[in-house]
Design a protein around this motif. Sequence first.
Motif, PDB file in Angstrom:
ATOM      1  N   ILE A 333      16.042 -14.093  -7.925  1.00 15.26           N
ATOM      2  CA  ILE A 333      15.095 -14.474  -8.965  1.00 15.26           C
ATOM      3  C   ILE A 333      14.912 -15.994  -8.990  1.00 15.26           C
ATOM      4  N   GLY A 334      15.939 -16.752  -8.625  1.00 16.70           N
ATOM      5  CA  GLY A 334      15.819 -18.209  -8.591  1.00 16.70           C
ATOM      6  C   GLY A 334      14.728 -18.662  -7.649  1.00 16.70           C
ATOM      7  N   SER A 335      14.623 -18.014  -6.495  1.00 19.45           N
ATOM      8  CA  SER A 335      13.569 -18.367  -5.543  1.00 19.45           C
ATOM      9  C   SER A 335      12.224 -17.785  -5.949  1.00 19.45           C
ATOM     10  N   LEU A 336      12.211 -16.569  -6.483  1.00 19.16           N
ATOM     11  CA  LEU A 336      10.948 -15.962  -6.905  1.00 19.16           C
ATOM     12  C   LEU A 336      10.262 -16.822  -7.965  1.00 19.16           C
ATOM     13  N   LEU A 337      11.070 -17.475  -8.817  1.00 23.30           N
ATOM     14  CA  LEU A 337      10.515 -18.341  -9.856  1.00 23.30           C
ATOM     15  C   LEU A 337      10.573 -19.813  -9.461  1.00 23.30           C
ATOM     16  N   LYS A 338      10.797 -20.057  -8.152  1.00 24.25           N
ATOM     17  CA  LYS A 338      10.737 -21.420  -7.579  1.00 24.25           C
ATOM     18  C   LYS A 338      11.663 -22.406  -8.296  1.00 24.25           C
ATOM     19  N   GLY A 339      12.805 -21.901  -8.780  1.00 21.98           N
ATOM     20  CA  GLY A 339      13.785 -22.764  -9.412  1.00 21.98           C
ATOM     21  C   GLY A 339      13.366 -23.315 -10.767  1.00 21.98           C
ATOM     22  N   ASN A 340      12.302 -22.781 -11.349  1.00 18.58           N
ATOM     23  CA  ASN A 340      11.811 -23.257 -12.643  1.00 18.58           C
ATOM     24  C   ASN A 340      12.808 -22.882 -13.738  1.00 18.58           C
ATOM     25  N   LEU A 341      13.513 -23.875 -14.279  1.00 19.39           N
ATOM     26  CA  LEU A 341      14.596 -23.612 -15.215  1.00 19.39           C
ATOM     27  C   LEU A 341      14.104 -22.919 -16.481  1.00 19.39           C
ATOM     28  N   ASP A 342      12.952 -23.333 -17.004  1.00 23.39           N
ATOM     29  CA  ASP A 342      12.427 -22.704 -18.214  1.00 23.39           C
ATOM     30  C   ASP A 342      12.140 -21.226 -17.980  1.00 23.39           C
ATOM     31  N   GLN A 343      11.507 -20.921 -16.850  1.00 25.20           N
ATOM     32  CA  GLN A 343      11.186 -19.523 -16.556  1.00 25.20           C
ATOM     33  C   GLN A 343      12.441 -18.706 -16.277  1.00 25.20           C
ATOM     34  N   LEU A 344      13.430 -19.304 -15.636  1.00 20.62           N
ATOM     35  CA  LEU A 344      14.687 -18.595 -15.395  1.00 20.62           C
ATOM     36  C   LEU A 344      15.373 -18.251 -16.710  1.00 20.62           C
ATOM     37  N   LYS A 345      15.252 -19.121 -17.695  1.00 18.25           N
ATOM     38  CA  LYS A 345      15.834 -18.813 -19.008  1.00 18.25           C
ATOM     39  C   LYS A 345      15.078 -17.670 -19.676  1.00 18.25           C
ATOM     40  N   VAL A 346      13.759 -17.642 -19.536  1.00 20.35           N
ATOM     41  CA  VAL A 346      12.969 -16.537 -20.096  1.00 20.35           C
ATOM     42  C   VAL A 346      13.366 -15.217 -19.444  1.00 20.35           C
ATOM     43  N   ALA A 347      13.501 -15.231 -18.109  1.00 17.65           N
ATOM     44  CA  ALA A 347      13.902 -14.011 -17.396  1.00 17.65           C
ATOM     45  C   ALA A 347      15.268 -13.529 -17.878  1.00 17.65           C
ATOM     46  N   ALA A 348      16.200 -14.474 -18.059  1.00 13.16           N
ATOM     47  CA  ALA A 348      17.531 -14.115 -18.553  1.00 13.16           C
ATOM     48  C   ALA A 348      17.446 -13.534 -19.952  1.00 13.16           C
ATOM     49  N   SER A 349      16.615 -14.121 -20.801  1.00 10.24           N
ATOM     50  CA  SER A 349      16.474 -13.637 -22.177  1.00 10.24           C
ATOM     51  C   SER A 349      15.936 -12.213 -22.201  1.00 10.24           C
ATOM     52  N   LEU A 350      14.961 -11.915 -21.359  1.00 12.97           N
ATOM     53  CA  LEU A 350      14.436 -10.546 -21.281  1.00 12.97           C
ATOM     54  C   LEU A 350      15.507  -9.584 -20.784  1.00 12.97           C
ATOM     55  N   LEU A 351      16.173  -9.962 -19.706  1.00 18.60           N
ATOM     56  CA  LEU A 351      17.216  -9.113 -19.135  1.00 18.60           C
ATOM     57  C   LEU A 351      18.259  -8.740 -20.183  1.00 18.60           C
TER      58      LEU A 351
END
Length: 518
Positions: A333-351
């Motif tokens: 997921i880190g690469s799919l979201l191009k390392g975008n920290l804000d988006q990675l936090k959103v993905a984690a929050s959904l998960l």
Amino acid sequence: MTAANSAQANTTLAPIQSSPVPVGQTGVHYEIFVRSFADSNGDGIGDLNGITNKLDYLSDLGVSAIWLMPINPSPSYHKYDVTDYYGIDQEYGTLDDFKRLISEAHQRGIAVIIDLVLHHTSIQHKWFQEASKGPDNPYWHYYKWLTPAEIKARKLATRDITADSGEKNPWHSVRGANYPEQYYGMFWSGMPDLNFDHQPVRDEFFNIARYWLNEVGIDGFRLDAARHLYREAEEPKNHEFWQEFGKVVEAAKPGAYTVGEVWTRPERIAPYFRGLKANFNFDLQLAIAEIVGKENDTEDLVEFLLYVHKAFGNVNPNFIDALLLSNHDQNRIGSLLKGNLDQLKVAASLLLTLPGLPYLYYGEELGMLGMKPDEYIREPFLWDVRARDTQRTRWRRGKYSTSQTVHPLAQQLSDPDSLVNHYKRLIHYRNSHPILTNNISKLLPSGIRQKGIVAFMRQDASGGPCVLLIHNLTKKPIEVVFSPGEEWCRCIVFETKPGGSFLNSRVTVPAYGCVVVE
């Protein structure tokens, strides 16, 4: 009003042995590729003692179980071609090392689940070594054999390439054989498929399951290639086998956990819940990556999940939906979201707030990167910068995840805004919340329909109280207007980012934030 400090809430979990709650019904699980996680003896290869040494980190993160990718002896780096189902690969340690890991994990309230690869063996397994001697060998029927003429007559010579196997020509000859039959191996010639129509094969695996549950003390299994024991045309035989397997597991260790690797349409996944307690939701994983990357719910995530859960619930109302952002077979997921920290936090929050059992793939909490081929999505965990990292594995150098591209754990732990601390706060809050930690709680739709927002309710499985989750996928704060169905909402009890506010029938959700409303 807000109660953001409740993010720090933590609960002390009871040891697994004394827990009245079966494994998987609460908590968060963590997938580990042993080879890449932590090296305890300096040989550059991750091992079981390395994991034991890191149990305090996993406990602090808040996980309730670890899933270990295959630990059985195998000639390959990934160990999905097993040569001995009762052994531990010497690269990883000994059976005593594993028993110590289990004991230490249980003392911290962490269950231990292992990969059971029962779809195929290695060609070096003694069963196949015997079977390949010819049709008169008693192990011949452990595998699937046909002559070239039979393969042609039944139009089985080729198979369609699928997401889980690129093998187009699945029939293979034994080198030097004096018989015409070929064996079936849907993944690779080095992994011959087993024949589950042969009762001795079933009995072997029932005994293997009992051994690991009772004599070694594990808490459950992840079942590799669970959908492929039989061909698609014979799929009901898969369902029947897993029902039988599930009964064996439950009788051997009541409350033990099973999760299947089954990737197909929801209606076709559903029958697997007759025997397995959980199955991975791969379609949801793709949808989360899609909507987080676009910062808009183009997939109508909640509607999709309601449809999925209806299909599962028709078969087993106590199904566990196993959730993930990536795993050892998929681009990180880190690469799919191009390392975008804000988006990675959103993905984690959904998960971690959607109903079901969340799985973290090791290093996901750091934002580790990786794109196929598989070796590059299984790179070494980054404990510290390389000069200080005595436990980083060295079986291969990182191509995607290095100290230059991803902040190692030691750096992130001291940064309150880091991804790992986001995971940690959210997991601990989840563990403390009676509805959020209940992995079989119900999903209910919200009346909120606004662009850039994902909103849904979760309700205790008994039909009791609800909690409302609102996620902002975008870079700007959004004022969310409650529908008549949310009139019971009174306050924000948790937020992933400061700045949320509640006023009358509206709540402001910060950019890339999530709020929990009760």
